[in-house]
Every structure is written in structure tokens, then in C-alpha cells.
Design a protein around this motif. Structure first.
Motif: not given
Length: 505
Positions: A193-198, A219-236
Motif C-alpha cells: 500500500l505504501s509503494s509508489h504504484n500499488t 485495501t477495499w477502496r483500492l480493490l473496488s476501483g474507487y482509489l487510484p493505485a498511484n499514491t500521489e493521486r489518492r488524496k486529490l
């Protein structure tokens, strides 16, 4: 005349303590199969309805005989002056009351014996109590006093898992909360989860056997497609999607008072209090307002299906998981008014978007005539006929249609059959599987049905089978049982998913 007698029987039986009463959305405690079987045999004698002569109406007869058990006007309509309530002899009643008092006084003479039986339980088996468990504890202690000691000792020693307590418990079977292996898995998740691109493929592999509680929300946000794999884009992304959701609230929510939306909002308003009625968290007014907004906005934005009963259940796992991100203790009794407005808004928006992602894959379950569910129930019937022909023929013999019990399994994704903690664990795997909520769920239902094959084959009438299938004793299930269920479902999928000639006759 027979119909009236049957109706009066059910009205009287509904008032008996301990009678089997189907409550909408509630989970029943495990039933003693011997008592259940005797009860069902007595019911079949009273009704005396020949099953063979009424093939098309068996279920309707069953529904008609039981539908009045929870009529609102039962208490007002019951005539207590009727002869059926005057047959009790006053002398017999007094003698029975005296005997009960005498037995009770004998039990109170030797309290040390009952206390010694409970003090022997190891400390590791103690379960964190919730306020909702107080009544269950009192009932279980009364049972221990009334039953002979040798019967209590013959039962396997297993920790008591309360009906609604420990939703967020990662292991409900009494094992230590965190083993060395689980610590290693948690570290693996944190690295991913902490890697630059999960790596989402690797995250799915790790999530299949279950996601640790600490990292489940992300993990659920990522697996559902709600959150991007790139950590820098997640907050925005989170900020934008949350603002978008509350933009929908401002745009659409006031329209709930308009005439053409009245039916939708009224049905949502009725269903919300029925959602997990035994869990205090979901009975809080603020939580119910959140659920109403989520469901109404989803229904407005999806006019092809609109709101359908059952969708209200699908919000609860997401809400609990995202709430646990801010709450360390078990959440079933947590007062959400202790959280800030910003946190509540984040939980509400995330629950809405993740539920929407889930429903995008199974929306044909909720469109007109619910064709998705019809197809899945038919597929389940064909699959079970291949997996276990004896169970399939047993249903046919007693004229049980799969639609009569499996419709709810497909409509609510087994949420009415399992404790919420088990549903959350199950969804870890569903979000890891390709088309987990649609395709893989079919094999989970098949494995779930075959799990009860012995109990199914022991029932020898239509009503007994329906009673069993609508009140399966899963109240003490935890990670171990769900893990075995998923393993069997995966085996069935491996055997039948890519073998159409074996799947169909």
C-alpha cells in the motif's frame, strides 16, 4: 374452516415464549434440531395438507399459514374470552406455580456449584462484552442453572461469540488476535500500500485469504476501483469524489419531497430501521440519516432500477469498515456523534462510491423483474443437481423450489444468513476475485447449501425444509468457517466454471 383453524393456531403460537418467529432481517440463534423437527412434525399434523395434491400451491399454503404471525393487530383482535383460553384449571395452575417456586428455591440453596462450573473457564476464552450482549448472557446463565451438570460438560469447550458483538474481530474462533504469520501478512500489506504504484494483482492475491483489520479500509477502496493505485493521486481523488457526492446531495436530496419520488423515499425510510436491527450502531438516528441519503442519491442516479429492497443491506459492510478506520474499539456500540462532521462526511461519501462500484457489476439483479437473480437461482439449481444429486432430488420430492430460499441469498449476497463479521471477511475475497459479487458468489451459495446437506436430508416435509433454510445456525461462525466455505467454493468453480458440459445436463 381448516384455514381458520390453522390461522388461529399460528396466532396463539406466536405468543408462546420460544416459538419460531421469522423476524425481517434478524439472525436467529441456533435451534436444537430435535426440537425443531418435533415442532415441524406437530405442525404438519395440525395442517394435514397433502403435499402431492397441491404441487403449485405448496409454498403459498406455507406462506398463508405463517403470514399472520406478525400481524400488527394480533393483540387487539385476539379474543381472550374464547373457550380455548378458559380450559386451564385453576387448581392445576396453583399447583404448577408452587412446584416452580419450590424448584427455584432448591437451585438457590447451592449457588457454589453453579459458580464453580463457570470459574473453570480459562481466561483466554473471555469475550469482550457489548451492551447488546447483556440479555444473551443472562439467558445463557439461566440455561446453565436449569440443565444437569453432566449435559453441560458433554458440550465441546468453545468461547461464546455474542450475536452482534465483535463485528470487527479479526478472528472469532477464540485464537490469539495476532499470530506471527498474521503480523507478517500485515507487514506485506503495508509494503504494497505504501509503494509508489500499488500492484493491484499482488494486492488481490494477498487479500483473498482475508485482509487485516488495520489496512482493510484502504485495501477495499483500492480493490473496488474507487482509489487510484498511484499514491500521489489518492488524496486529490478522495477530495474530489467526496465533494462530488455532497454536490449530489445539494442537487437531488430535496427532491425526496416531490410527488414522483415519494414512493422511493418512503420505502427507503421503512427499510432503514430494519437494517441489522439487533446492532445498536445502525439504530442511531444520525446513522439512519446517512443511509437514507446514500440510498436515495443512488436510486436517483440509477433510474433503470431505482431503489429495491435489499440494497440497504449492501451499505452496512462498507460503513462499518470505513468507520473502523477512526474507531479502535468494536464499533457495534460506538456513538457516531463523537466523531467530527468532516470524518462522518468522509465515511458517508466513501460508502456511497464503493457501494456504487459494487452495484455496477450486479445491477441486473435489481432492474425490472430482477433477471440477474432469476438466472443465478436457475444456475444454482443446475449446479447443485451436478454436485449433490441426493440433495437436489430431496428438494424435488418435497416440492421445494430454489427460488423460495435462494432468492434472498442472491438479492442480499448472503448477508441475512451470516453475521456481519463473516460478511466483511467474505467480501475481502469477493473483491479479490474477478466478478466476485456476481460469478463467484454462485459457487459460494452452492458450497453454503451443501454445507447443510445432513440437516437438509433429515427434514422430511416442505415446511421443515423452509424453516431450516431460512434460519440456518451460523450465529457462531467466524473466520475459520468462512475460510472453509470459500475453499470449497473455489474448488467448485475450478471444476465447473470452465466445463459447460459438466455444468449442464
Amino acid at each position: 374452516m381448516a384455514a381458520e383453524n390453522s390461522k388461529q393456531f399460528w396466532k396463539r403460537s406466536a405468543k408462546l415464549p420460544g416459538s419460531i418467529q421469522p423476524v425481517y432481517g434478524a439472525q436467529h440463534p441456533p435451534l436444537d434440531p430435535r426440537l425443531t423437527k418435533n415442532f415441524i412434525k406437530e405442525r404438519s399434523k395440525v395442517n394435514a395438507v397433502p403435499l402431492k395434491s397441491k404441487k403449485a400451491s405448496s409454498f403459498h399454503e406455507f406462506a398463508r399459514n405463517t403470514s399472520d404471525a406478525w400481524d400488527i393487530g394480533d393483540d387487539e383482535e385476539e379474543d381472550f374470552s374464547s373457550p380455548s383460553f378458559q380450559t386451564l384449571n385453576s387448581k392445576v395452575a396453583l399447583a404448577t406455580a408452587a412446584q416452580v417456586l419450590e424448584n427455584h428455591s432448591k437451585l438457590r440453596v447451592k449457588p457454589e456449584r453453579s459458580q464453580s462450573t463457570t470459574s473453570d473457564v480459562p481466561a483466554s476464552y473471555k469475550v469482550i462484552k457489548s451492551s447488546s450482549d447483556a440479555q444473551l448472557s443472562r439467558n445463557s446463565s439461566d440455561t446453565c442453572l436449569r440443565n444437569p451438570l453432566h449435559k453441560q460438560q458433554s458440550l465441546p469447550l468453545r468461547p461464546i461469540i455474542p450475536l452482534v458483538a465483535r463485528i470487527s474481530d479479526q478472528n472469532a474462533s477464540g485464537a490469539p488476535p495476532m499470530t506471527v504469520r498474521e503480523k507478517t501478512r500485515l507487514e506485506k500489506f503495508r509494503q504494497l500500500l505504501s509503494s509508489h504504484n500499488t500492484d493491484l494483482d499482488e494486492l488481490r492475491k494477498c487479500s483473498w485469504p482475508g485482509v487485516p483489520r488495520e489496512v482493510r479500509p484502504v485495501t477495499w477502496r483500492l480493490l473496488s476501483g474507487y482509489l487510484p493505485a498511484n499514491t500521489e493521486r489518492r488524496k486529490l481523488t478522495l477530495q474530489r469524489k467526496r465533494e462530488e457526492y455532497f454536490g449530489f446531495i445539494e442537487q437531488y436530496y430535496d427532491s425526496r419531497n416531490e410527488e414522483h419520488h415519494q414512493d422511493t423515499y418512503r420505502q427507503i425510510h421503512i427499510d432503514i430501521p430494519r437494517t441489522n436491527p439487533l446492532i445498536p450502531l445502525f439504530q442511531q438516528p444520525l446513522v439512519q440519516e446517512i443511509f437514507e441519503r446514500i440510498l436515495f442519491i443512488w436510486a436517483i442516479r440509477h433510474p433503470a432500477s431505482g431503489y429495491v429492497q435489499g440494497i440497504n443491506d449492501l451499505v452496512t459492510p462498507f460503513f462499518v469498515v470505513f468507520l473502523s478506520e477512526y474507531v479502535e474499539e468494536d464499533v457495534e456500540n460506538f456513538d457516531v456523534t463523537n466523531l467530527s462532521q468532516d470524518i462522518l462526511r468522509s465515511i458517508e461519501a466513501d460508502s456511497f462510491w464503493c457501494m456504487s462500484k459494487l452495484l455496477d457489476g450486479i445491477q441486473d439483479n435489481y432492474t425490472f423483474a430482477q433477471p440477474g437473480i432469476q438466472k443465478k437461482v436457475k444456475a444454482l439449481e443446475e449446479l447443485v443437481s451436478r454436485i449433490d444429486e441426493q440433495v437436489h432430488n430431496h428438494f424435488r420430492r418435497y416440492e421445494v423450489e430454489y427460488l423460495q430460499f435462494a432468492f434472498r441469498w442472491m438479492n442480499n449476497l448472503l448477508m441475512r444468513e451470516l453475521p456481519l463479521r463473516c460478511t466483511i471477511r467474505l467480501w475481502d475475497t469477493y473483491q479479490s476475485e474477478p466478478e466476485g459479487f456476481s460469478h463467484f458468489h454462485l459457487y459460494v451459495c452452492a458450497a453454503f447449501l451443501i454445507k447443510w446437506r445432513k440437516e437438509i436430508l433429515d427434514e422430511e416435509d416442505f415446511q421443515g425444509l423452509l424453516m431450516l433454510l431460512q434460519n440456518l445456525p451460523t450465529i457462531h461462525w467466524g473466520n475459520e468457517e468462512i475460510g472453509l466455505l470459500l475453499a470449497e467454493a473455489y474448488r467448485l468453480k475450478y471444476m465447473f466454471a470452465d466445463a459447460p458440459n459438466h455444468y449442464r445436463r
